[in-house]
Design a protein around this motif. Structure first.
Motif: not given
Lengths: 224, 224
Positions: A102, A158, A160, A162, A166-167, A211, A213
DNA sequence: CCAAAAGTGTTATGTTTACACCCATGT
DNA sequence: ACATGGGTGTAAACATAACACTTTTGG
């Protein structure tokens, strides 16, 4: 009892790590600028020579810590290079590893006695490297492609959380293919690979993105 | 320019091959009985010490030819063993390979100056082996499981064709799971992985079974 | 108000799984 | 004739692929 025949010894080993991270949706690799011969002033993957009383992976971890200050990292073995002339000094194997970090959590050392710089490079813009490191890096990128299709990697890259855009971008750029946004999202959610955190953050758009996880209960699921 | 620091050299390498075959529907591995110290009279995987002026894979091929007479074989790299004390003489890496052969085509040497016997062993009935070869073999079996889910392997193990009940049994025994006969057959045929040869042969049943061959136009398709 | 990225649903197609009966042969 | 393994079909569930419009926000 010792082996006398020189045909059976006098080989050394390099350990080489390709450390990848995601920086603003782009995959990057960590390079250091060498401060010593051979290949003084050349960029190189992080690594060095293994002591003959340490294990290969420990040598790779030690070199990483010494030359970049990165520790607490899991390395994945990629392969061995064994051309007879890959090092100018004597025959040296090269044991190659991949690590994922990270970028936010790394406190990168820019200079040490053996390095005069360290930086992250986009994998489509790599300079000419020391030794056979361009070849090694290409192999590591191929291995990374194999690894990225396993969902586990999300947790490491990630920790924290994502956003899906983004991914999505990362998967497309590493795999080198277009992936339908809707199907990509559907797959990750319907197969319970990712979990909504009910937070939103800004990635690239004007509109903030949800967001997510990684779901720790899902291990190592194949994505593509 | 030569490396003086002994910390960086005086390491050697073993090359070790786990050679698998299918014998009457059972997966077997080739072992040799050692004729020299250390581990004299112990069974072992095929291998030996690499010369420091040859490539790793070439060393493995040379040892195979010398100790078993097998040549013309494709080896797949599995991994490295590097415990400091895995050999009693000096530090030796072990580079481990897998190979697949057609048992009919092998003209196996039973004795050489370095071996006093050679034979095929069922992988669920392996004796105590020299060095760390039991560990190495287990790793090779795991790798074989990964490899067997790729259709390519059919060509190497059955260059002359096979029956579906025959490979069905092999897949079940290597993967350690039950696979529905009907679905197994349907998958191989509907995805064009295998081709009917219009011949029949006897495998285990009273009724002769159709003979199929691997479709060369399909490369490396994932089966499970 | 508009540009730019985020979010969402449906349909068609292919793949996987579960499941039971008949067929050909050797003894 | 019967025991043994070989061969076959269908339906339900699931996964994948293709495709276009609305929403939210910053500027």
């Amino acid at each position: 009892m010792e082996i006398k025949n020189p045909l059976y010894k006098n080989i050394g080993a390099h350990v080489i790590s390709s450390i990848f991270t995601i920086d603003k949706g782009k995959i990057k690799v960590l390079l250091i600028k060498r401060n010593n011969e051979p290949f003084k002033d050349k960029w190189a993957l992080v690594g060095g020579a293994m002591y003959n009383n340490e294990l290969i992976e420990n040598a790779a971890l030690r070199e990483l810590k010494e030359k970049t200050n990165i520790d607490n990292i899991e390395l994945t073995f990629v392969g061995v290079e064994d051309s007879l002339d890959r090092s100018p000094l004597q025959r040296m194997f090269a044991f190659n590893f991949i690590g994922l970090v990270d970028i936010e959590k790394v406190n990168l050392l820019k200079e040490t006695t053996k390095t005069k710089d360290a930086d992250w490079f986009s994998i489509d813009n790599i300079p000419s490297l020391a030794y056979d490191h361009n070849k090694v890096l290409n192999q590591s990128i191929e291995k990374l492609k194999e690894m990225i299709i396993s969902s586990n990697i999300l947790k490491k890259l990630y920790p924290n959380g994502f956003t899906i855009p983004e991914i999505h971008k990362v998967y497309e750029s590493i795999l080198g293919v277009e992936i339908d946004r809707r199907n990509f999202r559907k797959k990750l959610i319907s197969q319970n690979i990712i979990i909504d955190t009910n937070e939103t953050i800004n990635f690239e758009g004007k509109k903030p993105a949800k967001k997510y996880k990684f779901n720790n209960e899902i291990q190592n699921k194949k994505l593509y």
